[in-house]
Design an enzyme around this catalytic site. Structure first.
Site, mmCIF file in Angstrom:
data_model
loop_
_atom_site.group_PDB
_atom_site.id
_atom_site.type_symbol
_atom_site.label_atom_id
_atom_site.label_comp_id
_atom_site.label_asym_id
_atom_site.label_seq_id
_atom_site.Cartn_x
_atom_site.Cartn_y
_atom_site.Cartn_z
ATOM 1 N N SER A 1 0.838 -1.205 0.000
ATOM 2 C CA SER A 1 0.000 0.000 0.000
ATOM 3 C C SER A 1 0.865 1.243 0.000
ATOM 4 C CB SER A 1 -0.924 -0.009 1.223
ATOM 5 O OG SER A 1 -0.172 0.172 2.391
ATOM 6 N N ARG B 1 0.388 3.577 -3.222
ATOM 7 C CA ARG B 1 -0.252 4.879 -3.000
ATOM 8 C C ARG B 1 0.547 5.980 -3.689
ATOM 9 N NH1 ARG B 1 0.041 4.804 1.924
ATOM 10 N NH2 ARG B 1 -1.974 3.865 2.347
ATOM 11 N N ASN C 1 -0.754 7.786 -7.215
ATOM 12 C CA ASN C 1 -1.003 9.226 -7.253
ATOM 13 C C ASN C 1 -0.144 9.922 -8.290
ATOM 14 O OD1 ASN C 1 -2.878 10.610 -5.177
ATOM 15 N ND2 ASN C 1 -2.039 8.831 -4.119
#
Lengths: 287, 156
Positions: free
Chosen positions: A216, A220, A224
């Site tokens: 994660s 992440r 993004n």
């Protein structure tokens, strides 16, 4: 991009391809000339652009901070020292707020992560064509300017953090303590028989929990930055679609870039904070 | 987009950077920050101490002024008393002097009076002798009648 006109999808795939160095199909080491060629090189190849830019940015950060640190005075600080102290105190505050144990590694680690990731993200604000154009003039086919849009980079960071988490988990709790943490919770039991019954369930849940952290963490940041880069590319494609759409793209570009300033800082901050939290959990006896 | 050995390179760079940061960047900056913190704390403590001392000095000065005022009042009272005493003394002395002078003058006057009385007596005796001689038409021998004359003079 080399003179002949490109379709939109060609333009996009070109901008999303890293400059890959590895062993080609003929067995010789060299640069990949297409996305397919890069894929065929397998694991033992290197994205020179990601590595080069990230190491360059890391060196820039370290040299700037080292330059300031060497001249640091307890008296009245100059402009550069003020700026560096501002960042250092901000990081120190974040570490003191989230990290409850004592470890001299964590604060410098958090500082490195924050500034480095921020600088890598910051490359996103350069116009997306400049990197590849510049590389083309140097004879390179591909060039991605933003290291954090390369999953290799974010996974490299997240796995390093994960390695530290494992290292400190074992160091603080011992192998037995670490294994107990993996197998004796969240379902706890008094009797040995029940413990053994719960063991596989606990192990499964805790392993997922543990492995989810680096995944994660890296996805992440990667997601993004990749999405942001993608939107910049799509806006850039719009520039070529007539006067009306082109000027609209200009507006979009400006808006997205301003919004992106927030995102790149936020993502760097989140990556740093989660790193601190994960390390804190590694140091804590129970979570 | 595929996972490659880039990841390993990135990890190595990461650990090197963190190590460098931990060794050469973080400690000197934190040292400077801590030192400044200490300097500021010391300065504030000194300022607090100075303020306290100032207050103390102020109090002390007020006390001294108050004491000096009391002393001055005492001295003034003493001086006034002394002045009154001196004035009294002077008055007393003047009175005594005056009395002395008056007494002396009185004695003088008494003396003068006595002398005048003697003169008068002598003159009266002479006059009486002269008168008697005129009455007797002959010279009274003063010596012969001295006893008589003295008795007359005494009767005057």
């Amino acid at each position: 991009m080399s003179g002949e006109t490109l379709t939109s999808s060609e333009y996009i795939t070109h901008h999303l391809q890293n400059l890959t160095f590895g062993r080609g199909a003929d067995g010789a080491w060299g640069l990949a000339h297409s996305a397919q060629e890069a894929r065929d090189m397998g694991f033992w190849s290197f994205n020179l652009d990601s590595l080069g830019i990230s190491v360059l940015l890391g060196l820039l950060f370290l040299l700037l901070f080292r330059w300031v640190a060497k001249r640091a005075t307890a008296g009245i600080p100059g402009g550069a020292q003020n700026f560096v102290e501002w960042i250092v105190e901000f990081i120190d505050g974040a570490v003191k707020g989230s990290f409850t144990s004592r470890n001299p590694l964590v604060a410098p680690l958090a500082l490195t992560i924050f500034v480095w990731v921020f600088l890598m993200n910051l490359m996103d604000l350069f116009a997306i064509d400049h990197g590849p154009k510049l590389a083309e003039s140097a004879g390179l086919h591909f060039f991605k300017l933003v290291p954090s849009t390369d999953p290799n980079v974010t996974f490299g960071l997240a796995l390093s953090v994960f390695a530290l988490v494992l290292f400190y988990s074992v160091k603080v709790k011992g192998i037995g303590g670490f294994l107990a943490e993996l197998t004796l919770q969240p379902f706890q039991a008094k009797s040995l028989a029940m413990k053994i019954v719960f063991l596989p369930v606990n192990l499964f849940l805790e392993t997922v929990n543990l492995v989810a952290k680096p995944i994660s963490l890296s996805l992440r940041l990667f997601g993004n930055m990749y999405a942001g880069e993608m939107i910049f590319i799509l806006i850039a494609v719009m520039y070529g679609a007539g006067l009306v759409l082109g000027s609209f793209a200009g507006l979009l570009h400006l808006g997205w870039a301003i919004f992106h300033i927030l995102i790149i800082t936020l993502q760097a901050f989140i990556f740093m904070t989660l790193t601190i939290v994960y390390l804190d959990m590694a140091h804590a006896e129970h979570h | 987009m595929n996972i490659t050995a880039t990841l390993i390179g990135q990890s190595i760079a990461f650990f090197l950077f963190v190590w460098f940061c931990m060794k050469f960047v973080w400690p000197p900056i934190m040292k400077a920050l801590d030192q400044r913190k200490k300097t500021i704390a010391d300065g504030l403590a000194a300022a607090e101490k100075g303020r306290h001392e100032l207050e103390l000095g102020h109090k002390k000065a007020l006390e001294t002024i108050k004491k000096a005022k009391g002393d001055a009042a005492e001295v003034i009272a003493l001086a006034e008393k002394r002045a009154a005493e001196i004035a009294d003394e002077a008055k007393q002395q003047a009175k005594a002097e005056a009395e002395r002078i008056v007494t002396a003058a009185r004695a003088d006057i008494e003396q003068e009076v006595n002398r005048a009385r003697e003169h008068l007596r002598a003159a009266v005796a002479e006059l009486a002798v002269t008168g008697a001689a005129r009455i007797l038409e002959k010279e009274v021998d003063a010596k012969a009648h001295a006893k008589l004359l003295d008795a007359v003079v005494k009767q005057l």
